[in-house]
Design a protein around this motif. Structure first.
Motif, mmCIF file in Angstrom:
data_model
loop_
_atom_site.group_PDB
_atom_site.id
_atom_site.type_symbol
_atom_site.label_atom_id
_atom_site.label_comp_id
_atom_site.label_asym_id
_atom_site.label_seq_id
_atom_site.Cartn_x
_atom_site.Cartn_y
_atom_site.Cartn_z
ATOM 1 N N GLU A 1 0.734 -1.319 -0.061
ATOM 2 C CA GLU A 1 -0.133 0.114 0.084
ATOM 3 C C GLU A 1 0.846 1.234 0.084
ATOM 4 O O GLU A 1 0.731 2.321 -0.612
ATOM 5 N N ILE A 2 1.828 1.271 0.785
ATOM 6 C CA ILE A 2 2.695 2.617 0.917
ATOM 7 C C ILE A 2 3.214 2.919 -0.381
ATOM 8 O O ILE A 2 3.352 3.854 -0.927
ATOM 9 N N ILE B 1 -8.604 -7.683 0.202
ATOM 10 C CA ILE B 1 -8.094 -7.551 1.393
ATOM 11 C C ILE B 1 -6.943 -8.989 1.384
ATOM 12 O O ILE B 1 -7.069 -9.973 0.885
ATOM 13 N N ARG B 2 -5.477 -8.315 1.682
ATOM 14 C CA ARG B 2 -4.500 -9.256 1.957
ATOM 15 C C ARG B 2 -3.843 -9.399 3.319
ATOM 16 O O ARG B 2 -3.768 -8.087 3.699
ATOM 17 N N LEU B 3 -3.970 -10.388 3.852
ATOM 18 C CA LEU B 3 -3.434 -10.420 5.341
ATOM 19 C C LEU B 3 -2.183 -11.121 5.514
ATOM 20 O O LEU B 3 -1.583 -11.861 4.571
ATOM 21 N N VAL C 1 -5.083 -3.836 1.719
ATOM 22 C CA VAL C 1 -6.235 -3.262 0.824
ATOM 23 C C VAL C 1 -5.617 -3.065 -0.624
ATOM 24 O O VAL C 1 -4.997 -1.793 -0.714
ATOM 25 N N LEU C 2 -5.363 -4.220 -1.410
ATOM 26 C CA LEU C 2 -4.719 -3.805 -2.613
ATOM 27 C C LEU C 2 -5.653 -4.016 -3.890
ATOM 28 O O LEU C 2 -6.582 -4.652 -3.615
ATOM 29 N N PHE D 1 -7.473 3.528 5.348
ATOM 30 C CA PHE D 1 -7.665 3.434 6.760
ATOM 31 C C PHE D 1 -9.101 3.005 7.291
ATOM 32 O O PHE D 1 -9.266 2.360 7.861
ATOM 33 N N SER D 2 -10.107 3.201 6.082
ATOM 34 C CA SER D 2 -11.431 3.329 6.518
ATOM 35 C C SER D 2 -11.663 1.626 6.351
ATOM 36 O O SER D 2 -12.535 0.903 7.114
#
Length: 133
Positions: free
Chosen positions: A35-36, A93-95, A83-84, A58-59
């Motif tokens: 994400e960054i 969603i990737r955990l 979240v990508l 964030f949400s």
């Protein structure tokens, strides 16, 4: 079967104020490694699009934490949940780490939807138990 549902609304005006005080340290605390990279690229092109991306992620993480019933406590952490977007553009969603193990052990699957406007970002998450074969 539905395990949990979460929704969250982020006020981007407040997020911009936090950004003004803390800068990239805030983004590094909230966003995972994938994400960054996206955030930095979007922020470099347009500060407002970068902040909207940060707010939507964030949400989504807040909504996900609600859907799994944990809030922000272990193993749920900001950076363990990313979240990508898939190549199609669909957010996924990737955990990672302990959160991924916890989620998989329970046979769960998640769907996420994110949106943003000038002053707000929102996310909706549905977590379901995977169908047994």
């Amino acid at each position: 079967m539905i395990f949990g549902i979460g929704i969250d609304l982020c006020d981007l005006r407040r997020l911009r104020q936090t950004w003004a005080r803390r800068g990239e340290r805030f983004a590094q605390r909230v966003l995972g490694p994938g994400e960054i990279e996206v955030f930095r690229h979007r922020f470099a092109r347009s500060e407002s699009r970068g902040i909207a991306y940060l707010g939507s992620r964030f949400s989504a993480k807040e909504a996900f934490s609600k859907a799994i019933g944990m809030g922000m406590r272990m193993p749920m952490t900001w950076r363990a949940c990313e979240v990508l977007n898939a190549p199609s553009g669909k957010p996924e969603i990737r955990l990672h780490g302990d959160l991924a193990a916890w989620f998989e052990a329970r046979g769960l699957a998640a769907c996420v939807s994110v949106t943003d406007e000038v002053d707000y970002a929102a996310a909706y998450v549905v977590v379901e138990t995977k169908a047994s074969a």
